[in-house]
Design an enzyme around this catalytic site. Structure first.
Site, PDB file in Angstrom:
ATOM      1  N   ASN A  59     -35.418   8.232 -52.452  1.00  0.00           N
ATOM      2  CA  ASN A  59     -34.980   7.320 -51.399  1.00  0.00           C
ATOM      3  C   ASN A  59     -34.160   8.040 -50.327  1.00  0.00           C
ATOM      4  O   ASN A  59     -34.149   7.626 -49.162  1.00  0.00           O
ATOM      5  CB  ASN A  59     -34.191   6.136 -51.971  1.00  0.00           C
ATOM      6  N   HIS A  60     -33.508   9.139 -50.684  1.00  0.00           N
ATOM      7  CA  HIS A  60     -32.737   9.867 -49.670  1.00  0.00           C
ATOM      8  C   HIS A  60     -33.652  10.663 -48.744  1.00  0.00           C
ATOM      9  O   HIS A  60     -33.343  10.806 -47.551  1.00  0.00           O
ATOM     10  CB  HIS A  60     -31.694  10.757 -50.336  1.00  0.00           C
ATOM     11  N   HIS A  78     -32.515   8.959 -59.883  1.00  0.00           N
ATOM     12  CA  HIS A  78     -32.015   7.812 -59.113  1.00  0.00           C
ATOM     13  C   HIS A  78     -30.782   7.153 -59.699  1.00  0.00           C
ATOM     14  O   HIS A  78     -29.874   6.783 -58.966  1.00  0.00           O
ATOM     15  CB  HIS A  78     -33.128   6.782 -58.941  1.00  0.00           C
TER      16      HIS A  78
END
Length: 236
Positions: free
Chosen positions: A75-76, A188
């Site tokens: 997600n980063h 995550h």
């Protein structure tokens, strides 16, 4: 970008997976040295979130250029892509550790976004003990073999978001196994110790949290056992 990247069995060396790096590449290098990682025969697979939070995020392109290092998108990485496209406000990005990139020239932001956009959403690796899948956050599908078609289907964007962001399996302590794969390796969710739910293995042990000096978990994909800082899981 092929959403699922397949790797044949490594007959010459080890295939290893490492938890979220978050810009602490020197610490990762030290961990690899401690397990005598041999880049001429071994391969290292990342679960995504290579950047943000740590001080060495600007080394990410050098690592991605190594022929022995492969990673899924986290997600980063997705936030870096969204920021470069003008789809993520700078202040929100900074709050999530992206300040190092906000300060980059536009051409550098674009180069990073292009590199991250080329990363697969899922990786699958053949081992002597069966196929192993790697995604950043979770595989919500019952069967691993549905992942590729689902990601390119009409609900592909929704599934991708889940694979990048979801903690539903962890929060619900869902032990249902993903069929068609020996294990699914994810990051995550930073934990004190590496853990598993069914055949989903959580290997982000927060090595990037400087104040706590936690170790990386590096997992051997053949044995599904840690080769760096082994510790028992949170659940039996």
């Amino acid at each position: 970008m092929n959403p699922v990247q397949h790797f044949s069995r490594n007959a010459r060396g080890r295939d290893l997976a490492v938890g979220d790096v978050h810009g602490v590449f020197s610490k990762l290098r030290a961990a690899l040295d401690s397990i005598k990682f041999d880049p001429s025969v071994d391969r290292l697979f990342g679960v995504g979130d290579l950047v943000d939070r740590g001080p060495e995020s600007d080394q990410v392109l050098d690592w991605l250029a190594q022929p022995w290092f492969h990673s899924v998108r986290g997600n980063h990485e997705q936030m870096a892509i969204d920021f470069a496209r003008g789809e993520l406000p700078a202040d929100l990005y900074v709050r999530n550790g992206g300040g190092w990139n906000v300060g980059n020239p536009q051409h550098v932001r674009a180069e990073l976004a292009d590199a991250f956009d080329s990363l697969p959403i899922a990786i699958e690796v053949e081992t002597g003990n069966g196929l192993v899948g790697i995604v950043h956050a979770d595989c919500p599908l019952q069967r691993w073999h549905d992942v590729h078609h689902a990601l390119i289907g009409h609900n592909g964007e929704s599934l991708q978001q889940c694979m990048l962001w979801s903690r539903d399996r962890f929060d619900q302590e869902n032990r249902e196994e993903v069929e068609g794969v020996r294990a699914v390796i994810v990051g995550h969710t930073p934990l004190i110790r590496y853990s598993s739910l069914g055949n989903t293995f959580y290997i982000d042990t927060g090595a990037w949290i400087a104040r706590e000096n936690r170790p990386f978990t590096i997992l051997d994909l053949e044995t599904l056992q840690p080769v760096h800082q082994p510790s028992r899981g949170l659940w039996p």
